[in-house]
Design an enzyme around this catalytic site. Structure first.
Site, PDB file in Angstrom:
ATOM      1  N   GLU A  30       0.814  -1.217   0.000  1.00 58.90           N
ATOM      2  CA  GLU A  30       0.000   0.000   0.000  1.00 58.90           C
ATOM      3  C   GLU A  30       0.851   1.272   0.000  1.00 58.90           C
ATOM      4  OE1 GLU A  30      -3.635  -0.309   2.570  1.00 58.90           O
ATOM      5  OE2 GLU A  30      -2.615  -2.113   3.279  1.00 58.90           O
ATOM      6  N   SER A 161      -6.641  -2.552   1.513  1.00 53.09           N
ATOM      7  CA  SER A 161      -6.887  -1.868   0.241  1.00 53.09           C
ATOM      8  C   SER A 161      -7.342  -2.807  -0.864  1.00 53.09           C
ATOM      9  CB  SER A 161      -5.642  -1.088  -0.220  1.00 53.09           C
ATOM     10  OG  SER A 161      -5.382  -0.018   0.643  1.00 53.09           O
ATOM     11  N   TYR A 227      -9.387   3.817  -5.445  1.00 54.79           N
ATOM     12  CA  TYR A 227      -8.347   4.828  -5.543  1.00 54.79           C
ATOM     13  C   TYR A 227      -8.205   5.501  -6.912  1.00 54.79           C
ATOM     14  CZ  TYR A 227      -6.996   2.654  -1.173  1.00 54.79           C
ATOM     15  OH  TYR A 227      -7.003   2.157   0.099  1.00 54.79           O
ATOM     16  N   ARG A 265     -11.574   2.787  10.892  1.00 55.16           N
ATOM     17  CA  ARG A 265     -12.727   2.561  10.023  1.00 55.16           C
ATOM     18  C   ARG A 265     -13.078   1.085  10.037  1.00 55.16           C
ATOM     19  NH1 ARG A 265     -10.815   2.843   4.820  1.00 55.16           N
ATOM     20  NH2 ARG A 265     -11.465   0.686   4.515  1.00 55.16           N
ATOM     21  N   ASP A 267     -15.368  -1.869   8.122  1.00 57.86           N
ATOM     22  CA  ASP A 267     -16.101  -2.213   6.903  1.00 57.86           C
ATOM     23  C   ASP A 267     -17.175  -3.257   7.226  1.00 57.86           C
ATOM     24  OD1 ASP A 267     -14.483  -0.490   5.500  1.00 57.86           O
ATOM     25  OD2 ASP A 267     -13.072  -2.053   4.901  1.00 57.86           O
ATOM     26  N   GLU A 281     -13.883  -6.109   8.516  1.00 54.31           N
ATOM     27  CA  GLU A 281     -12.536  -5.855   9.007  1.00 54.31           C
ATOM     28  C   GLU A 281     -12.430  -4.448   9.555  1.00 54.31           C
ATOM     29  OE1 GLU A 281      -9.696  -4.878   5.474  1.00 54.31           O
ATOM     30  OE2 GLU A 281     -11.035  -6.485   4.793  1.00 54.31           O
ATOM     31  N   ASN A 283      -9.758  -1.047   9.839  1.00 57.25           N
ATOM     32  CA  ASN A 283      -8.579  -0.373   9.304  1.00 57.25           C
ATOM     33  C   ASN A 283      -8.137   0.652  10.335  1.00 57.25           C
ATOM     34  OD1 ASN A 283      -6.778   1.308   7.846  1.00 57.25           O
ATOM     35  ND2 ASN A 283      -7.768   0.747   5.920  1.00 57.25           N
ATOM     36  N   GLY A 287      -7.191   5.402   4.764  1.00 58.92           N
ATOM     37  CA  GLY A 287      -6.714   6.314   3.735  1.00 58.92           C
ATOM     38  C   GLY A 287      -7.160   7.749   3.977  1.00 58.92           C
TER      39      GLY A 287
END
Length: 317
Positions: A30, A161, A227, A265, A267, A281, A283, A287
Site C-alpha cells: 500500500e 486496500s 483509488y 474505520r 467495513d 474488518e 482499518n 486512507g
C-alpha cells in the site's frame, strides 16, 4: 443520527503539538496510497500552523527519533509494519506519542482471521469463514468452499486496500483466487460472500461517524474503484433511522472489542435478503486521499479535512 454531537477542539495553539513526523510510504503493498495520504495530511497540518515534516518509512523514522527531531508521530503508514503493531511498539518503547490504535489493536486487526475470532467470541456478527494455509491443496480449497457455500471471498489475511482479494462465484474460479492471495505473506481467508450493500463506518475518538454506502460502477469495490475510478458513488449516511443507528453502534462495539482506539474505520456488509449487518474488518490507519471515506463521513458532521487531521493529532496530547 445527523445530530451526532461533536466535542469542541481541545487546543487552538499549534505549538502544543511540537514537531510532528508524518510517517508515510514504507515498503508494503500500500506504499503509493500511503504516500498520497501522507501528502494530504502534511498539507493539512501545515495549513493549521503545525510544524510537520514527512518521513518515509520506519528506518528513516528511527534515525530521526535518534536525533530527537520529532515530538510526536502522525502515522499514516498503511499496511505492513505501519499497522501491525511494529511501529506502535517502537514508539511506545521510546515514549513518543502517536496517532491511531496501540500495539494490541493494531496487531490484532491487521490479521483478519484473529479479528473475526474475537468478534465471534463476543457474538458480534461476521461472515462464516475458513482459514487456509498458503500450501493448501486443491482438495482442501474445494472442501472449504463447499462447507461455506459458493459464492465466497478469498483474500490474504493480513493485507488491506482490497489487495489480493477475489470474488469466487463457482469452483472454476478457486485456483486463480488462491494463487492471487498466495502472492502475499501469511495465511489466507475464505469467507462466505454476503450479497448486499457495502458500508463503512469511521470512528473518531468515541464517535461513530455517519455510515457510507459504497456504490461502485463495476461489480464490486476493488482497488480501482477505491483509488482510481471517478464514478464510484458514496452515499452518506448510507442508511436511515434505526438501521443507521444500529450499524454505527455495531461498528463502535467492534472497534472497541478489537482493542482499538483513536481513529479508524470498520467495513460492513448488509445482507440484501435479511437486512442484517456483518462485520468484515478494521482499518487502523485509513486512507486520507481524495477518494477516502473517513474524511467524507467527517464532512457530514461539519468536520473539514484540516480539522479532521487536527482532531486526530489532538488524541496524542
Amino acid at each position: 443520527m445527523s445530530a451526532t454531537p461533536v466535542p469542541a477542539l481541545r487546543f487552538d495553539d499549534p505549538a502544543v503539538f511540537g514537531r510532528v513526523a508524518v510517517l508515510m510510504g514504507g515498503t508494503s503493498s500500500e506504499r503509493e496510497v500511503s504516500l498520497d495520504s501522507g501528502r494530504n495530511v502534511l498539507e493539512a497540518l501545515r495549513a493549521r500552523g503545525i510544524d510537520a515534516q514527512p518521513v518515509d518509512g520506519i528506518p528513516a523514522l528511527v534515525e530521526a527519533l535518534a536525533q530527537e527531531k520529532f515530538d510526536r508521530v502522525f502515522n499514516i503508514l498503511h499496511g505492513g509494519d505501519g499497522e501491525n503493531g511494529v511501529v506502535q511498539g517502537l514508539l511506545q518503547a521510546l515514549g513518543v506519542p502517536y496517532t491511531g490504535a496501540g500495539v494490541l489493536g493494531s496487531a490484532l486487526t491487521l490479521d483478519k482471521i484473529r479479528t473475526k475470532q474475537v468478534w465471534l467470541s463476543l457474538n458480534l456478527p461476521t461472515p462464516r469463514y475458513v482459514r487456509l494455509d498458503r500450501g493448501a491443496d486443491a482438495a482442501a480449497v474445494r472442501a472449504a468452499a463447499r462447507s461455506l457455500g459458493l459464492p465466497v471471498i478469498v483474500k490474504p489475511s493480513c493485507e488491506g486496500s482490497s489487495v489480493g482479494v477475489s470474488r469466487v462465484m463457482d469452483e472454476d474460479g478457486l485456483d486463480e483466487a488462491i494463487a492471487l492471495a498466495a502472492r502475499y505473506p501469511g495465511e489466507m481467508l475464505m469467507e462466505q460472500m454476503v450479497v448486499g450493500d457495502e458500508l463503512t463506518v469511521g470512528v473518531l475518538g468515541d464517535i461513530a461517524l455517519p455510515s457510507i454506502r459504497i456504490v461502485p460502477r463495476g461489480e464490486w469495490y476493488d482497488y480501482n474503484a477505491k483509488y482510481i475510478a471517478e464514478d464510484t458513488q458514496y452515499l452518506c449516511p448510507g442508511l436511515e433511522g434505526e438501521d443507521e443507528l444500529r450499524v454505527r453502534e455495531l461498528a463502535l462495539a467492534a472497534f472497541r472489542a478489537a482493542g482499538c482506539s483513536g481513529w479508524g474505520r470498520i467495513d460492513v456488509m448488509r445482507s440484501r435478503a435479511t437486512g442484517a449487518p456483518y462485520l468484515l474488518e478494521v482499518n487502523t490507519a485509513p486512507g486520507m486521499t481524495s477518494h477516502s471515506l473517513v474524511p467524507k463521513a467527517a464532512a457530514q458532521l461539519g468536520i473539514g479535512f484540516e480539522e479532521l487531521c487536527w482532531r486526530i493529532l489532538e488524541q496524542t496530547v
